[in-house]
Design a protein around this motif. Structure first.
Motif, mmCIF file in Angstrom:
data_model
loop_
_atom_site.group_PDB
_atom_site.id
_atom_site.type_symbol
_atom_site.label_atom_id
_atom_site.label_comp_id
_atom_site.label_asym_id
_atom_site.label_seq_id
_atom_site.Cartn_x
_atom_site.Cartn_y
_atom_site.Cartn_z
ATOM 1 N N TYR A 145 0.836 -1.204 0.000
ATOM 2 C CA TYR A 145 0.000 0.000 0.000
ATOM 3 C C TYR A 145 0.865 1.246 0.000
ATOM 4 N N ARG A 146 1.919 1.176 0.808
ATOM 5 C CA ARG A 146 2.801 2.334 0.884
ATOM 6 C C ARG A 146 3.410 2.619 -0.484
ATOM 7 N N GLN A 147 3.787 1.537 -1.148
ATOM 8 C CA GLN A 147 4.357 1.669 -2.489
ATOM 9 C C GLN A 147 3.353 2.318 -3.433
ATOM 10 N N LEU A 148 2.110 1.809 -3.330
ATOM 11 C CA LEU A 148 1.044 2.316 -4.194
ATOM 12 C C LEU A 148 0.811 3.805 -3.931
ATOM 13 N N LEU A 149 0.763 4.139 -2.636
ATOM 14 C CA LEU A 149 0.522 5.523 -2.232
ATOM 15 C C LEU A 149 1.619 6.423 -2.789
ATOM 16 N N LYS A 150 2.847 5.893 -2.723
ATOM 17 C CA LYS A 150 3.988 6.656 -3.209
ATOM 18 C C LYS A 150 3.842 6.920 -4.701
ATOM 19 N N GLU A 151 3.400 5.881 -5.415
ATOM 20 C CA GLU A 151 3.208 6.040 -6.861
ATOM 21 C C GLU A 151 2.136 7.090 -7.142
ATOM 22 N N VAL A 152 1.031 6.974 -6.372
ATOM 23 C CA VAL A 152 -0.069 7.929 -6.588
ATOM 24 C C VAL A 152 0.424 9.344 -6.322
ATOM 25 N N ARG A 153 1.156 9.494 -5.218
ATOM 26 C CA ARG A 153 1.641 10.834 -4.875
ATOM 27 C C ARG A 153 2.584 11.356 -5.953
ATOM 28 N N LYS A 154 3.448 10.426 -6.449
ATOM 29 C CA LYS A 154 4.381 10.823 -7.505
ATOM 30 C C LYS A 154 3.611 11.314 -8.713
ATOM 31 N N SER A 155 2.550 10.566 -9.080
ATOM 32 C CA SER A 155 1.825 10.945 -10.299
ATOM 33 C C SER A 155 1.055 12.240 -10.074
ATOM 34 N N THR A 156 0.482 12.434 -8.862
ATOM 35 C CA THR A 156 -0.236 13.697 -8.657
ATOM 36 C C THR A 156 0.748 14.860 -8.654
#
Lengths: 439, 237
Positions: free
Chosen positions: A91-102
């Motif tokens: 989840y943390r990885q996913l969140l990081k990806e989402v944050r990166k993309s935003t």
């Protein structure tokens, strides 16, 4: 599972039976049982305390080994713990990806709660509007983005359109802010940099205005000489017709230039004034009167169903009426009818022009207000239309916060309705005519 | 349990009242910022209509001041706030006075812009006024940001920025005197320019005052009429 349960029950029974057996050797069966039960209980309590201690100290390594049912318990616990650790990691990885993309998004995005407080914002919001990603969390968004227009937009609560405001961080910059509601009561504020777009629009507007203005002087000279020439008596007969045509075309060009200038003036201006009161019924009557005596046009009927008046610019509303009326007349046969209606209700007021003319195909309706748009490209403009009338109508109405609604049935007629919001309407009470007041 | 709920509810209402009050001050600040930026644009572009618009819109700022003032009195009377809450109210009462004066200065600039628009314009379109104006506008913007974020560091930065503004104001004055000595025909225009520069300089001072109230509100220290740099060092100890 079943096997484990049997094993545990059998183990505990065996312990009790052993106690009873040892007790029976001394003829104290009950005491033996009691001692065995206490031993069992003590052991369990010890394990329980160990478990609690390990959890409290987060010292999970000591949980690896255990006895009896406790070993099962520990291993299950460890298994689930490592499982959830893994989930957390993904989840943390996913969140990081989402944050990166935003953060990679070129447009600013800010998540707001229902009180307009900032929950999250991305890097672009920081760059475009001066938000601080960590410091501004929990602050109301209009405390940071303080443009009064934006505050009004938030408080109005109608988010079907965005709003353009000056950039607080860049001189001369413009931002388009738009709120998109989502979820239960979350709002997403999107901020887009529209400086370039506005600059291009301004450039186009200036170009049209300047070009029209520059065309005006040569045109005046040409049409002036044409007027003089047309009055000349000794012009050869074969020049008469070309001269007349040149005169007609020159006056048409004058009209186009005048309307282009009017359009660019309307585009550059803000909202229409509110201190002037427009008497719609009077304007309708005047428009009808200006055509009195012509018998090559359809019958014009005026229905004045309301005494409401309008806050706005008289000259502009008059041009709306004249444009809509002349359009209706041009597209309606002589035996048809044109009806102009003024009516009001609680939702505002309507000015509508209905004709029984040729009508418009539905696919053309959305494009009618474009400049120089023609329904039938093959048809010439001999009927006197310039092609800017409806564009002017649209801009005037925008300036009056009104909407243009077009309904049409090909072959049986069209209806052009202008809807004015209540804020622009003067209540139906009789209004003293300016200049006649006693003071 | 019930009693606890009620107190919680009341204090939440109170919190909301205070938060709304703070937002109202920032709304007023936003309006004043817009007024000032329009007034500066009116000067730079020579747009007399825009200048008059600013002058005519000043009543909005005044109306907000009256509203916020009444709300402050209401809260003082009904809630009897203490400590930080009281400081907040006191700071707000003072802040809106300064904001209202900034609004008045913007009104003055707007009016002067409409007068300057009909006079001969210098070839640099009042570049020095534009620079000073943008500087002051940025200061006001930073001030309101500091107020919104209760940011003491930013407030101190603004207070120091005021010295720069004063220096720019002096430079404009000196330049104006030179122009007037060169050609007395310039006097009328330069006088107006001086008034605008003076108004901008005053806005800088008012912004500085507001920043001092922010420091007072957050830290409970009164830094007015003191050497802010020294006190800043003091606070970091």
């Amino acid at each position: 599972m079943q096997k484990l349960r049997q094993k545990v029950i059998l183990g505990h029974l065996a312990l009790l039976a052993g106690g009873a057996l040892v007790g029976s050797l001394y003829d104290q069966v009950l005491i033996g049982l009691l001692v065995a039960a206490l031993l069992g209980l003590g052991w369990h309590v010890r394990q329980l305390l160990r478990f609690e201690q390990a959890l409290r100290d987060r010292h999970f390594g000591s949980l690896r080994y255990g006895d009896g049912i406790w070993s099962q318990l520990y291993s299950r616990f460890n298994y689930q713990r490592s499982q959830s650790k893994q989930y957390k990691k993904s989840y943390r990885q996913l969140l990081k990806e989402v944050r990166k993309s935003t953060n990679a998004m070129p447009d600013g995005g800010i998540i707001l709660n229902r009180d307009f407080e900032i929950v999250l914002c991305n890097k672009a919001a920081q760059r475009l509007a001066g938000f601080r990603r960590h410091q501004d969390r929990g602050h109301r968004v209009d405390n940071i983005l303080r443009d009064p227009a934006f505050g009004n937009y938030l408080n109005a609560g109608v988010f079907d359109k965005g709003i353009e405001i000056r950039s607080p961080t860049r001189e001369g910059g413009w931002l388009l802010c738009r709120i998109v509601p989502y979820g239960a009561d979350q709002l997403l504020l999107l901020i887009q940099d529209i400086t370039e777009r506005r600059r291009l629009a301004a450039m186009r507007r200036d170009f049209v205005a300047n070009a029209s203005h520059e065309l005006r002087s040569p045109l005046t000279v040409v049409s002036g000489y044409l007027d003089t020439l047309a009055e000349e008596e000794d012009i050869p007969a074969h020049w008469q017709k070309p001269l007349m045509q040149m005169k007609t075309q020159a006056s048409r060009m004058n009209k186009i230039v005048a309307e282009l200038l009017e359009l660019s003036r309307l585009e550059g201006a803000g909202a229409a004034p509110t201190d002037e009161i427009v008497d719609i019924c009077g304007l309708l009557a005047a428009a009808k009167k200006s055509l009195a005596g012509r018998n090559d046009i359809p019958k014009i009927d005026i229905q004045c169903n309301s005494r409401a008046q309008l806050h706005g610019s008289t000259a502009e509303i008059e041009s709306v009426i004249v444009n809509l009326m002349s359009n209706a007349i041009r597209h309606t046969p002589v035996e048809g009818q044109v009806t102009m209606t003024w009516a009001s209700d609680r939702d505002g007021a309507n000015l509508s022009v209905t004709d029984t003319g040729i009508g418009i195909e539905p696919e053309h309706i959305p494009r009618l207000t474009e400049r120089f748009f023609r329904v039938d490209p093959g048809r010439s403009r001999d009927d006197g239309g310039v092609g800017l009338g409806l564009a002017i109508v649209k801009h005037v109405l925008e300036r009056h916060e009104a909407k243009l609604q077009i309904e049409s049935v090909p072959g049986s007629g069209s209806r052009f309705a202008c809807h004015f919001p209540p804020g622009r309407i003067v209540a139906a009470e009789p209004v003293p005519i300016a200049g006649s007041s006693s003071i | 349990m019930e009693a606890g709920d009620i107190t919680d509810h009341i204090s939440r209402r109170f919190n909301k009242d205070l938060e709304d009050l703070r937002s109202a001050v920032l709304t007023m600040g936003g309006l004043v910022e817009t007024q000032l930026s329009k007034a500066i644009a009116a000067i730079v572009k020579g747009d007399s209509a825009l200048g008059l618009e600013v002058a005519n819109d000043d009543y909005k700022v005044n109306a907000l001041e009256v509203n916020i003032d009444e709300e402050c009195s209401r809260i003082l009377a009904t809630r009897a706030p203490a400590a930080g809450d009281l400081r907040l109210i006191v700071a707000i009462i003072k802040t809106i006075t300064d904001l209202e004066r900034i609004g008045d200065e913007a009104e003055k600039i707007g009016f002067l812009a409409s007068q300057l628009a009909v006079m001969d314009r210098p070839s640099d379109s009042y570049r020095e006024l534009k620079n000073l104006g943008n500087h002051v506008l940025q200061m006001l913007h930073d001030t309101m940001n500091a107020f919104a974020r209760l940011d003491v560091k930013a407030s101190i930065a603004v207070v120091r920025e005021d010295e720069e503004v004063d220096a720019e104001y002096d430079a404009i004055n000196r330049q104006g005197i030179t122009f007037m000595m060169e050609d007395p025909q310039n006097i009328k225009r330069v006088m107006n320019v001086t008034w605008v520069a003076r108004a901008l300089e005053r806005i800088g001072d008012h912004s500085k005052n507001i920043c001092e109230y922010v420091i007072y509100m957050v830290e409970g220290r009164n830094v007015r009429h003191t050497d802010i740099i020294k006190s800043a060092i003091h606070s970091s100890d």
